[in-house]
Enzyme design. Structure first.
Site, PDB file in Angstrom:
ATOM      1  N   LYS A  44     -34.319  -3.554  36.536  1.00  0.00           N
ATOM      2  CA  LYS A  44     -34.479  -5.003  36.723  1.00  0.00           C
ATOM      3  C   LYS A  44     -33.752  -5.448  37.988  1.00  0.00           C
ATOM      4  O   LYS A  44     -32.674  -4.934  38.307  1.00  0.00           O
ATOM      5  CB  LYS A  44     -33.887  -5.732  35.496  1.00  0.00           C
ATOM      6  CG  LYS A  44     -33.849  -7.253  35.606  1.00  0.00           C
ATOM      7  CD  LYS A  44     -35.227  -7.884  35.616  1.00  0.00           C
ATOM      8  CE  LYS A  44     -35.150  -9.401  35.844  1.00  0.00           C
ATOM      9  NZ  LYS A  44     -36.474  -9.980  36.118  1.00  0.00           N
ATOM     10  N   CYS A 128     -39.144 -13.272  44.563  1.00  0.00           N
ATOM     11  CA  CYS A 128     -39.064 -13.877  43.220  1.00  0.00           C
ATOM     12  C   CYS A 128     -39.479 -15.347  43.323  1.00  0.00           C
ATOM     13  O   CYS A 128     -38.877 -16.109  44.072  1.00  0.00           O
ATOM     14  CB  CYS A 128     -37.660 -13.763  42.637  1.00  0.00           C
ATOM     15  SG  CYS A 128     -37.602 -14.510  40.990  1.00  0.00           S
TER      16      CYS A 128
HETATM   17  C1  SIN Z   1     -37.898 -13.075  37.450  1.00  0.00           C
HETATM   18  O1  SIN Z   1     -36.873 -12.534  36.964  1.00  0.00           O
HETATM   19  O2  SIN Z   1     -37.994 -14.292  37.581  1.00  0.00           O
HETATM   20  C2  SIN Z   1     -39.056 -12.231  37.856  1.00  0.00           C
HETATM   21  C3  SIN Z   1     -38.701 -11.288  38.928  1.00  0.00           C
HETATM   22  C4  SIN Z   1     -39.476 -11.433  40.166  1.00  0.00           C
HETATM   23  O3  SIN Z   1     -40.494 -12.108  40.220  1.00  0.00           O
HETATM   24  O4  SIN Z   1     -39.088 -10.819  41.185  1.00  0.00           O
END
Ligand code: SIN
Length: 309
Positions: A44, A128
């Site tokens: 993540k 993001c």
């Molecule tokens: C998120 O955690 O909002 C999604 C991750 C991303 O879009 O890079």
């Protein structure tokens, strides 16, 4: 027949693996990926401090995919350095760290730390769409250059970029200039399509709460956009930069299409969210069947071989 591939000096037992952001926050989730048929382990996106992320409901599935606005929930980069060390004791699969930040200093601190860690590749998130007050850096070419100029000499581990979708070739050309200038090793395209809105007409409400319902769209909705982005970058980069294709891959046939468009490997997000880790084995089996039927000996023979009308 297998779907092995190699990036620089690292082997991927399968060219199909997880996309950052799905079931990859905790050590337990990463261990499940290590034990699955995923060809690599993508962690993540992490930040300096742990984050709870955005308010719920923040991720909702639909028949055609999903919309989410997670907001980088993660345990803080130091945990992912620990996790990578533990996982490396049990598997030879490549580990890909995903780096987020709210300033150049944040990115620098995290990349510097991962350069000294057990991860094999470092993916910089430039895309993001879910952070209130922080736009997607990948749409600001000056900011992207400023950032990369600070990150690229921090160590020897290959650096890649997680890119947003570009809906005009001129934008891809600009990004390619930067990719070449900073000797980027791989790109991952595309991230979910930001600022999307799905409305439930019965309740007259959006499906998710953050950002007045606008979030990142993925799944079937975005596959043609992802394929177009992969092909555009493949044409411009001429096989010199590895491409991880991502966006709406559900079947071996979808992977085959991404390979034709120029992807060297693919990442699975929405389907992994909906189906769980067994999806990697199923999709790989389907891909192998297609390769055999079409008399291809390996995935390398297919990459970028789209035929034109
Ligand atoms: C998120 O955690 O909002 C999604 C991750 C991303 O879009 O890079």
């Amino acid at each position: 027949m297998n779907t092995k591939t190699k990036l620089l000096n690292k082997y991927f037992n399968s060219c199909i693996f997880n996309a950052s952001g799905v079931k990859d926050i905790t050590l337990k989730e990463l261990e499940i990926l290590a034990g699955s048929n995923s060809g690599a382990i993508v962690m993540k996106t992490c930040t300096i401090e742990p984050r709870e992320g955005n308010h719920n409901p923040r991720c909702v599935s639909t028949p055609l995919g999903l919309i989410q606005s997670m907001g980088w929930p993660n345990l803080g980069y130091k945990k992912y350095i620990e996790f990578a060390k533990k996982i490396k004791e049990k598997t030879t699969k490549p580990i890909i760290a995903s780096v987020g930040g709210f300033s150049i200093e944040d990115y620098k601190t995290i990349v510097e730390a991962f350069q000294k860690s057990d991860v094999d590749f470092i993916e910089i998130s430039l895309s993001c769409p879910n952070l209130e007050g922080h736009s997607q850096i990948g749409y600001d070419f000056d900011e992207t250059e400023k950032l990369l100029s600070q990150l690229i000499n921090l160590g020897k581990k290959p650096i890649g970029l997680k890119l947003p979708a570009y809906l005009d070739s001129a934008l891809q050309e600009k990004m390619v200039e930067i990719i070449k200038k900073y000797k980027i090793s791989f790109i991952t395209c595309i991230n979910s399509l930001g600022n999307s809105l799905i409305i439930d007409s019965k309740s007259e409400k959006p499906l998710i709460k953050p950002k007045k319902g606008r979030g990142g769209l993925s799944g079937d909705y975005i596959k043609p956009i992802a394929l177009g982005n992969v092909q555009g970058f493949y044409n411009l980069l001429k096989n010199k930069v590895f491409i991880f294709g991502v966006g709406g891959i559900k079947t071996g046939e979808d992977v085959f299409e991404f390979l034709l468009a120029g992807a060297n490997a693919v990442q699975i997000g929405t389907t992994f969210e909906k189906e769980g880790p067994s999806c990697f084995q199923r999709i790989e089996k389907e891909l192998v069947e297609i390769l055999q039927k079409k008399n291809y000996k390996n995935v390398q023979e297919v990459i970028g071989k789209l035929k034109f009308l």
